[in-house]
Design a protein around this motif. Structure first.
Motif, PDB file in Angstrom:
ATOM      1  N   TYR A  11       0.836  -1.205   0.000  1.00  0.00           N
ATOM      2  CA  TYR A  11       0.000   0.000   0.000  1.00  0.00           C
ATOM      3  C   TYR A  11       0.871   1.256   0.000  1.00  0.00           C
ATOM      4  O   TYR A  11       0.609   2.193  -0.748  1.00  0.00           O
ATOM      5  N   LEU A  14       2.342   1.820  -3.413  1.00  0.00           N
ATOM      6  CA  LEU A  14       1.331   2.319  -4.354  1.00  0.00           C
ATOM      7  C   LEU A  14       1.011   3.793  -4.096  1.00  0.00           C
ATOM      8  O   LEU A  14       0.900   4.593  -5.030  1.00  0.00           O
ATOM      9  N   LEU A  15       0.846   4.109  -2.807  1.00  0.00           N
ATOM     10  CA  LEU A  15       0.521   5.492  -2.427  1.00  0.00           C
ATOM     11  C   LEU A  15       1.649   6.445  -2.841  1.00  0.00           C
ATOM     12  O   LEU A  15       1.393   7.520  -3.410  1.00  0.00           O
ATOM     13  N   TYR A  18       1.580   7.031  -6.479  1.00  0.00           N
ATOM     14  CA  TYR A  18       0.502   7.949  -6.865  1.00  0.00           C
ATOM     15  C   TYR A  18       0.852   9.395  -6.532  1.00  0.00           C
ATOM     16  O   TYR A  18       0.620  10.300  -7.329  1.00  0.00           O
ATOM     17  N   ILE A  19       1.432   9.600  -5.333  1.00  0.00           N
ATOM     18  CA  ILE A  19       1.825  10.964  -4.930  1.00  0.00           C
ATOM     19  C   ILE A  19       2.830  11.545  -5.926  1.00  0.00           C
ATOM     20  O   ILE A  19       2.750  12.713  -6.301  1.00  0.00           O
ATOM     21  N   GLN A  22       0.759  10.970  -9.774  1.00  0.00           N
ATOM     22  CA  GLN A  22      -0.664  11.340  -9.844  1.00  0.00           C
ATOM     23  C   GLN A  22      -1.339  10.850 -11.117  1.00  0.00           C
ATOM     24  O   GLN A  22      -2.177  11.557 -11.696  1.00  0.00           O
ATOM     25  N   ALA A  26      -1.948   4.385 -11.090  1.00  0.00           N
ATOM     26  CA  ALA A  26      -1.670   4.205  -9.661  1.00  0.00           C
ATOM     27  C   ALA A  26      -2.962   4.310  -8.851  1.00  0.00           C
ATOM     28  O   ALA A  26      -3.140   3.614  -7.846  1.00  0.00           O
ATOM     29  N   LEU A  27      -3.867   5.155  -9.307  1.00  0.00           N
ATOM     30  CA  LEU A  27      -5.152   5.331  -8.623  1.00  0.00           C
ATOM     31  C   LEU A  27      -5.997   4.063  -8.754  1.00  0.00           C
ATOM     32  O   LEU A  27      -6.705   3.672  -7.826  1.00  0.00           O
ATOM     33  N   GLY A  29      -4.790   1.217  -8.769  1.00  0.00           N
ATOM     34  CA  GLY A  29      -4.202   0.333  -7.766  1.00  0.00           C
ATOM     35  C   GLY A  29      -4.905   0.444  -6.418  1.00  0.00           C
ATOM     36  O   GLY A  29      -5.061  -0.544  -5.698  1.00  0.00           O
ATOM     37  N   ALA A  30      -5.334   1.664  -6.082  1.00  0.00           N
ATOM     38  CA  ALA A  30      -6.047   1.896  -4.820  1.00  0.00           C
ATOM     39  C   ALA A  30      -7.356   1.114  -4.803  1.00  0.00           C
ATOM     40  O   ALA A  30      -7.723   0.511  -3.793  1.00  0.00           O
ATOM     41  N   GLU A  31      -8.029   1.112  -5.941  1.00  0.00           N
ATOM     42  CA  GLU A  31      -9.315   0.396  -6.054  1.00  0.00           C
ATOM     43  C   GLU A  31      -9.079  -1.110  -5.896  1.00  0.00           C
ATOM     44  O   GLU A  31      -9.791  -1.784  -5.156  1.00  0.00           O
ATOM     45  N   HIS A  51      -3.372   3.348   6.083  1.00  0.00           N
ATOM     46  CA  HIS A  51      -3.102   4.600   5.365  1.00  0.00           C
ATOM     47  C   HIS A  51      -2.256   5.543   6.241  1.00  0.00           C
ATOM     48  O   HIS A  51      -1.338   6.194   5.757  1.00  0.00           O
TER      49      HIS A  51
ATOM     50  N   PRO B  68      -3.202  14.933  -2.852  1.00  0.00           N
ATOM     51  CA  PRO B  68      -3.012  13.627  -3.500  1.00  0.00           C
ATOM     52  C   PRO B  68      -3.036  12.436  -2.539  1.00  0.00           C
ATOM     53  O   PRO B  68      -3.636  11.412  -2.845  1.00  0.00           O
ATOM     54  N   PHE B  72      -6.075   9.409  -2.729  1.00  0.00           N
ATOM     55  CA  PHE B  72      -5.787   7.985  -2.893  1.00  0.00           C
ATOM     56  C   PHE B  72      -6.634   7.167  -1.909  1.00  0.00           C
ATOM     57  O   PHE B  72      -7.240   6.156  -2.275  1.00  0.00           O
TER      58      PHE B  72
END
Lengths: 95, 95
Positions: A11, A14-15, A18-19, A22, A26-27, A29-31, A51, B68, B72
């Motif tokens: 996690y 992945l986060l 994404y940061i 963006q 990557a988003l 991946g959150a799903e 988180h 961001p 996420f």
């Protein structure tokens, strides 16, 4: 390394991605990760806790701001967790 | 001012109080407010969204970090929201 630790590492990675980027990939991946967590019966407050751990690793300098503000969200999510558990019990009865 | 705006204001005030005092009383407010939101059918991702708005108001200087990283979490919570909705439908059928 236990499953929980692997989840936290995945996690966080992945986060972080994404940061930095963006981007939609990557988003997505959150799903995917949240769906897999629901299947593993990980409650919403546990997800928020994960988180928080990830945020603290990415932004260690924000510790004093992240910790209390996110702890408040965590507390609030416990009610959603209870509702979620109630759902799982109800579904199990129906099966 | 609509209900949503009132909820956001109340939540922001409670969160701010907790960040300042970090006492149990303010934390209890988080539990109470989330229970009332569940009753109003506010989904977990909407709750997280409200938390983001509150954080941005309290820490406007952290906008680039909060936006961001919390977006996420919001995306991940959508799956929990879907499970929560499924629960509500199931419960309604049982009543």
């Amino acid at each position: 390394m236990d499953t929980r630790e692997i989840d936290t590492r995945n996690y966080t990675a992945l986060l972080k991605k994404y940061i930095e980027t963006q981007d939609e990939q990557a988003l997505y991946g959150a799903e995917q990760i949240s769906k897999s967590f629901i299947k593993k019966n990980i409650l919403p407050e546990e997800f928020v806790n994960l988180h928080i751990q990830a945020l603290l690793e990415i932004y260690p300098d924000l510790h004093d701001k992240i910790k209390p503000s996110m702890h408040f969200l965590l507390e609030a999510m416990i009610s959603y967790g209870l509702a979620h558990q109630e759902f799982q019990n109800l579904r199990e009865k129906q099966l």
